[in-house]
Every structure is written in structure tokens, then in C-alpha cells.
Design an enzyme around this catalytic site. Structure first.
Site, short mmCIF file in Angstrom:
data_model
loop_
_atom_site.label_atom_id
_atom_site.label_comp_id
_atom_site.label_asym_id
_atom_site.label_seq_id
_atom_site.Cartn_x
_atom_site.Cartn_y
_atom_site.Cartn_z
CD GLU A 170 -12.94 18.19 50.43
OE1 GLU A 170 -13.09 18.67 49.30
OE2 GLU A 170 -11.91 18.34 51.12
CD GLU A 224 -6.91 17.14 47.49
OE1 GLU A 224 -5.95 16.59 46.92
OE2 GLU A 224 -8.05 17.13 47.04
C1 IPT Z 1 -10.93 19.76 47.46
C2 IPT Z 1 -10.19 20.30 48.65
O1 IPT Z 1 -9.90 19.30 49.57
C3 IPT Z 1 -10.92 21.37 49.36
O2 IPT Z 1 -10.02 22.03 50.20
C4 IPT Z 1 -11.55 22.31 48.41
O3 IPT Z 1 -10.57 22.88 47.62
C5 IPT Z 1 -12.48 21.56 47.53
O4 IPT Z 1 -11.80 20.58 46.84
C6 IPT Z 1 -13.13 22.39 46.49
O5 IPT Z 1 -13.68 23.56 46.95
S1 IPT Z 1 -9.69 19.38 46.31
C7 IPT Z 1 -10.39 19.48 44.72
C8 IPT Z 1 -9.33 19.90 43.75
C9 IPT Z 1 -10.97 18.17 44.33
#
Ligand code: IPT
Length: 998
Positions: A485, A409
Site C-alpha cells: 500500500e 494487518e
Molecule cells: C492500512 C490498511 O491495510 C488498509 O486496509 C487501509 O485501512 C489503509 O491503511 C488506510 O486506508 S492500515 C493503516 C492504519 C496504516
């Protein structure tokens, strides 16, 4: 004015070039992990630097344990933000309020510390900026929290007593590069040690160990400064460094983590390490290891411990790896920073594919439309390169590391290009990963987070919407796809895992993903009266925080697996077992009717490490079972076997005694380093037949009349109030049952503010589903029983649910048939649809025939196994860090709640219940029901912020649901899939209540 070092963009002063980390060497080391003197100042300049002087007396200071975070040791407080920087965004400046920890460590150099050579002082992790002195002499400064930093201390170090002084600032220019979604936890949180470097010691070494799957040969070359010899006794290798050795080897994979012990000897040092031979390539649009496409069944792992934060000891790291292996996980993304180096040794040893991610995130600039983003500002490029180098040089010799990730990010920018160019040049043997730039210029994988199932399907077909730039589109369309993710495991959930897995198994391009995330980062705290709970954002008085978004893992903070992990383990099992009856729908099939299809879903391994076992249950009681011979199956192969008829008859069953369940398990044939023999890796079960035979048919005829008797109505053993609400059944005082549609919203029901779709909990609250009113329209007692017509509806809307209860009774049982007719435009899903019933608190023992042992919801039910289960009301609760709906057991055909006095309960053990006390029995008639029982109401559950807010009352509240809404993943990702939504529609369901036999 030249910047203060902690606001300096350039990475460090006085530190040495990074080098490989290794655990075993004959060169001396002196760990300095111990209790240090500690003083906290509110500002960076607050307390002068006299403390660095030799003779300074710090005996009246506080103490701090190193490695550790001072905010978890009673000095200051932790703080949690997800995306937002907790300080004004004005890079590289930081506020005057900059908690600064002065550390002093007095140590004695052992008398046998060698005289020649050099000595280095190594820090494996300090958040976020340190200035270091030894014996009053300044060594330098550094930033880069999750990365190693070394100083040469030869000549400064002295025999006997030495004084190490370290000043650590919570905020620095480096903080702008470390905006990961986690607690801000300053401190010296990884090891500190002196490393002796004899003359001629290994300066640095790089292991090249590839595998050619076409020839079965490995190629080994170890580059080293200075030159030396490499020996691998098992392979008969004794070669000079820099020399290529080619010979037949067994390859390393995450499934078959074959390592060879090796020794590297230079004139001054001998290093022991382990070699895994493997080759990673992008070929034919796929990520391949040793020539084969791999499927990541992965998790994102932050380092976390509920008491020690990111100071994670080796036993905890090992436990993480073992828990991953036990749950069929084969891959880890080290989100969002290089882990403690020992973790990677464990990944080599146990077998996990690792995406090693650099300590870099600038997410908070997204709030400013990426204005000023350091990754797109060349002044920061040296700092970015420094981070990339420190990661790659430290971790380059691990076979488990198959992909480098630039960070998380950070938007897009030229700095990422500089990092990717440097890494590609330094290590062409591993592909690169970066997610946040749609064009993927710096990534060899097309990676996304939280893409919907539909989009993943299009990507799988290489039919995703095009990028504007045709060349970039063509390049990206040819890349393999991963979800770095997905499936946000916050609270109850994640839902929809099975549907993702189906896509990964259908489309070769979809090479799996990494669930967000491994563990809840809840910090252990106690109430004033000593009860333990886990704290989250806002619990430490933070001005800016993101609440419980920090608790979104598959493990609870204390590393107890959550139902989400059990579900994930089932969904990703590397062997798929399907058990089917040859005659569909038959309930009295013989064993010869039962066909078992076994598919080996490993990428590399056969099934030699597994034993197969079958068992047969009749109405939940074991009626037979034994080993099952499955032919050897290579990866991707499948076979069909028939259950052995003889064995079934020999076991005396089954025939015509009710529902028969066939279960086949694949279990470990031998003890492994991560689980014992008999550990279940995969299982399959025959479909359950409908419970038509379960509810007593006598109860259905409703022969007894209902009668008014003063202020009550009686029907058989049931007593109702004049509004037609059941108050008693035989000896039991009851409340209800009445229609209930409310559930304490889950984090996924609440959804994330940035979600484009409607968020369930917001809609539910807007429409008032948490405050439904019941209006009784008629209560008719008659010869056929009791008829109660009601309308259940929220205030201020025209929406309603016409609900009719038809009670009848015979043979000591009462039957309740419910019909529900929605009125008005219910254009949103219901949380649940069923009955809420209060029973006396003493009924704490629960036995049920249905899905178990753990909770399940419509889209989280893959791991639910049908059987006869026993637990307690307390044992049926899932202690989500922020309390929310939990604990439903699906497909229940009957359940009994009994007096639990004198019993202690575990969760869902298959033990037979003990015969004791009075209770309540509920049977399904046509459709099975969802069973939930808790010592508080859904409203109390909803109001609670921490587990300790929940207090047991005089009643056990039982929900008997006809239907539940799915869970989804909307706390960060997509919502509930259409097939798992609970639409308000006409419904009918029937339950039979009785007092169980003693
Ligand atoms: C995404 C992040 O990469 C991760 O660090 C964590 O924050 C996760 O989401 C949520 O728990 S970013 C999200 C704004 C899509």
C-alpha cells in the site's frame, strides 16, 4: 456450555472440501439469485427456527434481493470502522445485539434436472455466518465471508418445489478474522446456486502451466480427480490428465495476456477453461515472471458498488478491469479478501498481475497491543487454514494470480506460519506475501505500507536499518521489495507519485506497489429534497465509526475517475516520451530543433500496438501534426527521433507567432477489449516558455493617474473603495482581489492521527489561517496609480504578512503588482499564497491557457498538459466525497471568465470558446498563476460535509495563486515532500486585469 455455532472458532459444519471455481461446464447449474423472503431480528436467537420448516408461510415477510446486503435494502443500516471492532473485543463471543437475517427461497427444480450423480448447493459469499436448511433438513453452518462454501444436497433436494432457508448472523467468531477497513455489510452478497455433479464429474482439477523463457517452451499438466483428458486444440494437445506436455508456446504476461482455450473431459463432465503459460520465481533478490523482473503499477481493490456494496455484478467487475487497463495499471492486490471468482477470469483475460489476498484481518487487536490476537492463538489455526485452503483451492488455476497473500494487518503469529506452510506445500509455484511482520518469516517479498520516499530509497539500495536478529535481517535484505500500500488516495491526491515511480525505476529491488485504493466506498443516498450524495462513516448513526476514511480511492463511488487516477496513469505510463528543443529556451524553434526520446518501459511488450503522433500548437492553436515513425523498441529500449520538418512547414507553421508547444502521443493502433483505437497510453510535451510575452507591455507602464472621486478612487476603468479594494472594472462589479492564504483542508492536509510529523490542517487552524484579518495602513492615489499597504494576519499571534498592492493602468487594462513580506516565525507551510477575487455569478464560462484539463497541485501535476482549455466554473469542480480544496489549474498564463448564459459545460474540453458576453481577463506577467474558480468560498467548502451542502451563491470566487502547498499523502502516509512545501517567504507577483474582447 458448548458455544453457539456462530461463536464457534471451528470454521464450519457439513460443508465440503473446497475446489477450483470455473465458469463453463456442461454439468447443469441452477442459479438461485433472485428475490427471497426476508425477516430481520435484532438478536441471533430472536425469532425461532420454524421458518426453516417446509410448510412455513413467509408470504408476509419483507423481500431481499440475493445477492445483496440487507442493510442496503432498507433493513438496518451499514456501519463503517477502519481498525476498531464495532463490538466488545472478547473473542470468540459476540454481543446479544447481533442482527440476524432469516432468508427463505422457494424454487422449483427444473423438470430436466438429472436424476443420477450428486447435487451441491454453493454459496460464493455470505457475511458473516450462515446456517442452512433445505426442505426442513439442516445442512450445516459456515463462516468465512468472502469464501465459497458447498453442501451436498443429494437426497434432500426434491422434484418440483423446494424450500431453502438460510439464517445469517451479522456477527460471529469469524468477524474477529474479518476486521478489514470497510463497511460492515451482512448478507448473502454473492451467488447462490445448485450445481449438478454427474457421476464421474470433475471433483477438482489443478492446472500446472509453466513457461521456460530460455527455451520458449511451456509445460502443461492438468491434475484431475477423476482422471480424464485435456485438449488444447490450438496447440494440438490431447493428453491424459497427470501427463506432462512440453511444447513451444506464447507465454502469458499481464502485458501480453495470451490464453489458450482448453477442455477437460472426465467421464461425467466437460469443463472449458483457459490456460496461460507463465512461471513466477524469486531469483537474484527479484520477483521474476518468465525470467524477467516485473514492475507492479498496482492498486488495492476492494469490491465495492455505491448501491450494492460488495454485491458487485459482472459488468461492474469488467468495467473495473477496463478502467485499470485504460489507466496503465498492471496489477491488483485483492485487498483484503478473495474477490468474486469471475473477477479473476477477467484479470486472466485482460492481463493484470494479481496478488490474491486471503479473507483475514485482525487489526483491531492492535488496539489491545495484540493481546489475544487469533493469528497467535492455536485454537484459531484450523479456521485460518480453512481460509487459506478455500482461497487457494478456488483460485489456483488463474494465470493472473502470481502471488498469494496471507491477509492484511494481523500482526504476527504462529497461525500465519501454519498458513504459509500449508500454501507452500500445496502450491510451490507462487511466492507468498504478508506485510505486517517485520521479520517476514511467512513472506517471500519484503512488503511495506506507506514507507516514505527516503526509506524506500534506502531499501532500494539494500541499506535499510537492520533487524535485531542477524539471520532474519540477512534473509529480509535479500528479498525483493514491494509497497503493498502506498499513496493514500483519500480526497485530493495522492501527492508524490512521480517521486515514488522514480525510485521504482531506479532500484531493481523496488518492484513497485499498490496505491491505496481503487475506489471510494461512498454509499449513494439522497437528501430529503432528492439530491444525491455519497454517504460515509457516521452517516448511519454508528456509535463507533471512522468518518470518511472509507473514501480513499482513485475512483469516485460512481466510478468516475478522480484526478488522482489521471495522475497515476501518467506517472506509470509504460512508454516515456520526452520532447526537447535542441536549443534550450528558444521560443521560435523549427521542427528540426525538436528531439523526441522514446523509452519502452514495458517489461515484456514491444511497441507494435502503439502509433505515435506529434502535434504542434502555437499559443494553444493547432499549427501542425501527423504520424511519427518510431523504430521498433523492445522492452527497456529507447530511441531518439527528430520531428519531421517537412510536415511542419507543410502545415503552414510555425514561425515567430508566440509560444510553440510540441506534443507527442503514443496511442493504441487498434481497438482493444479495454479501449478504442486512438486511446492515449502515454504522452510528452516540450517545456513551456515563460509567459513574458503574454501580458500586455502597455499595462506595465502605468501611465494613467489614480484619483479620488467622492467615496471611490478611480484608475482607468477600475473603481476602488476608499480602503483601496477594487469594486469595479469597466462594467463588472468585483470584490477584491485581496491576499488569500486559506484553502479548505484536504484529507491529506488533515492527516491521520497517528502521523508522527505535524499535521498541516491542525497547525493552520491553531494559528488561525482560516480567519485572517486585513488591516489597511495606507491608500495613496497618485499619478503613478494606486498604492495600498496592508498587513494580513490571524488573531492572537504576532505573525503577519505585510502585503502591498501596486495598481497601475493603461490602455484599458489594470496591472496589479503584489509584494508579500512575512513577519514573525512562520515555521509551518502556508496552504496557498495568492489573491481571492469575487466576480458576478454569471461569469460561468472559463477559458485558460495553461495546465489542464483537470486539476493539479505542486506534487500532483504530472498529468497536467499545457494547452488552451475551456470549461465552466461548475465543470472545474472536483466533487470529493467530503468537500475540500480542489480544482486548481496550474501554469496559467491567461484566463477569461465570461457570461455563460445559454451554455452548458463539461470539464476541460479543448473546444474553442464561443464568442459571447462580457467577462474578465486575467494575464500573468512574469510567473504563471494557479487558477481556481468556484461558486462558494473556501470557508463554505471547508464547512461542508457532503457535496450537497455546497450551494451556489451570487458570486464566483476566483483564486489567482502565486503558489500552492503540495498535497502529499498524510491522510495515511508521508506528508508533502520538502520540494513541494510552500514556505512563507518574501514573494512578488503581478497580474493584469482587463475586459476581454467580445
Ligand atoms: C492500512 C490498511 O491495510 C488498509 O486496509 C487501509 O485501512 C489503509 O491503511 C488506510 O486506508 S492500515 C493503516 C492504519 C496504516
Amino acid at each position: 456450555m458448548s458455544p453457539e455455532y456462530y461463536e464457534d472458532i471451528s470454521p464450519s459444519t457439513g460443508t465440503l472440501a473446497p475446489r477450483a471455481w470455473y465458469a463453463a461446464s456442461d454439468a447443469k447449474r441452477l442459479p438461485l439469485n433472485e428475490t427471497w423472503d426476508f425477516r430481520l431480528s435484532p438478536t441471533a436467537v430472536g425469532s425461532g427456527t420454524e421458518f426453516t420448516e417446509d410448510g412455513y408461510d413467509s408470504s408476509d415477510w419483507d423481500k431481499t434481493v440475493v445477492p445483496g446486503h440487507w442493510v442496503l435494502q432498507g433493513h438496518g443500516a451499514p456501519a463503517y470502522t477502519n481498525v476498531r471492532y464495532p463490538f466488545p473485543v472478547d473473542p470468540p463471543r459476540v454481543p446479544d445485539e447481533n442482527p440476524t437475517g432469516d432468508h427463505r427461497c422457494l424454487f422449483d427444480l427444473p423438470a430436466d434436472w438429472p436424476g443420477g450423480g450428486e447435487t451441491l448447493l454453493r454459496f460464493d459469499g455470505v457475511e458473516s455466518c450462515a446456517r442452512v436448511w433445505l426442505n426442513g433438513r439442516e445442512l450445516g453452518t459456515f463462516q468465512g465471508s468472502r469464501l465459497p462454501h458447498e453442501f451436498r444436497v443429494t437426497g434432500v433436494l426434491r422434484p418440483g418445489r423446494n424450500v431453502l432457508a438460510v439464517r445469517v448472523h451479522q456477527w460471529s467468531a469469524g468477524s474477529y478474522l474479518e476486521d478489514q477497513d470497510m463497511w460492515w455489510l451482512p448478507g448473502v452478497f454473492r451467488d447462490v446456486a445448485l450445481h449438478h455433479r454427474p457421476e464421474g464429474a470433475v471433483d477438482d482439477y489443478t492446472v500446472h502451466s509453466s513457461y521456460d523463457h530460455t527455451s520458449g517452451e511451456g509445460t502443461l499438466r492438468v491434475d484431475c480427480r477423476p482422471r480424464g483428458r485435456v485438449t488444447v486444440p490450438e496447440l494440438g494437445i490431447d493428453a491424459a490428465t497427470g501427463e506432462n506436455v512440453v511444447l513451444p508456446v506464447e507465454p502469458w504476461t499481464a502485458e501480453t495476456p495470451r490464453l489458450y482455450d482448453a477442455r477437460l473431459a472426465t467421464p461425467g463432465e466437460t469443463v472449458h477453461f483457459r490456460i496461460g503459460f507463465r512461471t513466477v520465481r524469486i531469483e537474484d533478490g527479484q520477483l521474476k515472471v518468465n525470467g524477467k523482473r516485473v514492475l507492479f503499477r498496482g492498486v488495492n481493490r476492494h469490491e465495492f458498488h455505491p448501491e450494492h456494496g460488495r454485491a458487485v455484478d459482472e459488468a461492474t467487475m469488467r468495467l473495473d478491469v477496463q478502467l485499470m487497463k485504460r489507466h496503465n495499471i498492471n496489477a491488483v492486490r485483492t485487498s483484503h479478501a478473495p474477490p468474486h471468482p469471475a473477477f479473476l477470469d477477467l484479470c486472466d483475460e485482460y492481463g493484470l498481475w494479481v496478488v490474491d489476498e486471503c479473507d483475514l484481518e485482525t487489526h483491531g487487536f492492535g488496539e489491545l497491543d495484540w493481546e489475544g490476537n487469533p493469528v497467535d492463538d492455536e485454537r484459531w489455526t484450523a479456521a485460518l487454514l480453512d481460509r487459506a485452503e478455500r482461497m487457494v483451492e478456488r483460485d489456483k488455476n488463474h494465470p493472473s494470480v502470481v502471488v498469494w497473500s496471507l491477509g492484511n494487518e494481523c500482526g504476527s503469529g504462529a497461525g500465519l506460519g501454519a498458513m504459509s506452510r500449508w500454501i507452500r506445500e500445496r502450491d510451490p509455484s507462487r511466492p507468498l506475501h504478508y506485510e505486517n511482520d517485520p521479520e517476514c518469516p511467512d513472506s517471500d517479498l519484503y512488503s511495506r505500507m506507506y514507507a516514505t520516499h527516503d526509506e524506500v530509497e534506502l531499501i532500494g539500495q539494500r541499506k535499510e536499518p537492520p533487524l535485531e536478529d542477524a539471520a532474519a535481517d540477512a534473509r529480509r535484505r535479500a528479498l525483493p521489495f514491494v509497497l503493498c500500500e502506498y499513496a493514500h488516495a483519500m480526497g485530493n491526491g495522492p501527492g508524490g507519485l512521480s517521486e515514488y515511480q522514480r525510485l521504482f525505476e531506479t532500484y531493481e529491488r523496488c518492484q513497485g506497489g499498490f496505491v491505496w485504493e481503487w475506489i471510494d466506498h461512498g454509499l449513494l443516498r439522497r437528501t430529503d429534497d432528492g439530491r444525491a450524495y455519497f454517504a460515509y462513516g457516521g452517516d448511519f448513526g454508528e456509535e463507533v465509526h471512522d468518518g470518511n476514511f472509507v473514501c480513499d480511492g482513485l475512483l469516485f463511488p460512481d466510478r468516475t475517475p478522480s484526478p488522482g487516477l489521471t495522475e497515476f496513469a501518467k506517472v506509470i505510463e509504460p512508454v516515456r516520451i520526452e520532447v526537447a528543443r535542441a536549443e534550450p529556451g528558444g521560443t521560435s524553434g523549427t521542427a528540426s530543433d525538436v528531439i523526441v526520446r522514446v523509452r519502452n518501459l514495458h517489461d515484456f511488450a514491444g511497441l507494435g500496438h502503439l502509433d505515435f503522433e506529434w502535434s504542434c500548437q502555437v499559443r494553444g492553436e493547432r499549427a501542425g501534426g501527423g504520424p511519427l515513425a518510431v523504430p521498433p523498441l523492445g522492452p527497456g529500449e529507447s530511441a531518439t527521433v527528430t520531428l519531421p520538418v517537412d510536415a511542419v512547414s507543410a502545415a503552414g507553421g510555425p514561425s515567430g507567432r508566440g509560444e510553440i508547444l510540441w506534443t507527442v502521443r503514443a496511442v493504441l493502433a487498434q481497438d482493444t477489449s479495454w479501449a478504442g483505437q486512438g486511446h492515449t497510453v502515454a504522452w510528452g510535451q516540450s517545456a513551456v516558455s515563460p509567459p513574458a510575452a503574454i501580458a500586455s507591455s502597455a499595462a506595465r507602464t502605468g501611465t494613467e493617474p489614480a484619483r479620488h472621486a467622492g467615496e471611490t478612487i478611480t484608475l482607468g476603468s477600475a473603481v476602488f473603495d476608499t480602503a483601496g479594494v477594487l469594486t469595479r472594472l469597466g462594467p463588472l462589479a468585483l470584490t477584491g482581489p485581496r491576499l488569500d492564504v486559506w484553502r479548505a483542508p484536504t484529507d491529506n492536509d488533515e492527516g491521520a492521527p497517528w502521523q508522527p510529523e505535524a499535521r498541516s490542517a491542525t497547525t493552520w487552524r491553531e494559528y488561525g489561517l482560516h480567519r485572517m484579518r486585513h488591516r489597511t495602513d495606507c491608500v495613496e492615489a497618485g499619478p503613478e496609480g494606486l498604492l495600498v499597504r496592508t498587513r494580513v494576519a490571524p488573531a492572537a499571534t504576532g505573525l503577519g504578512l505585510r502585503t502591498t498592492y501596486r495598481w497601475s493602468s493603461s490602455a484599458g487594462k489594470v496591472r496589479l503588482a503584489v509584494t508579500v513580506e512575512p513577519e514573525g516565525a512562520w515555521d509551518f507551510p502556508l496552504p496557498r499564497l495568492g489573491l481571492r477575487l469575487g466576480v458576478p455569478a454569471a461569469l460561468g464560462d472559463v477559458t485558460w491557457y495553461g495546465g489542464g484539463p483537470g486539476e493539479a497541485y505542486p506534487d500532483t501535476r504530472a498529468a497536467s498538459m499545457t494547452g488552451l482549455w475551456h470549461s465552466t466554473v461548475d465543470g472545474m469542480q472536483t466533487p470529493y466525497v467530503r468537500p475540500q480544496e480542489n480544482g486548481a489549474r496550474p501554469d496559467v498564463q491567461w484566463a477569461e471568465l465570461r457570461d455563460s448564459s445559454g451554455r452548458s459545460g463539461g470539464s476541460g474540453t479543448p473546444d474553442p470558446p464561443l464568442p459571447h458576453g462580457p467577462g474578465l481577463r486575467v494575464e500573468a506577467e512574469a510567473d504563471p498563476f494557479w487558477l481556481t474558480a468556484r461558486r462558494w468560498t473556501s470557508e463554505e467548502l471547508d464547512a461542508a460535509e457532503h457535496t450537497t451542502d455546497l450551494v451556489a451563491g451570487e458570486t464566483v470566487w476566483v483564486n489567482l495563486d502565486h503558489a500552492q502547498h503540495g498535497i502529499g499523502s498524510q491522510s495515511c502516509g508521508p506528508g508533502v515532500l520538502p520540494q513541494h512545501r510552500l514556505t512563507a517567504a518574501p514573494a512578488e507577483f503581478t497580474l493584469v486585469f482587463g475586459i476581454p474582447d467580445a
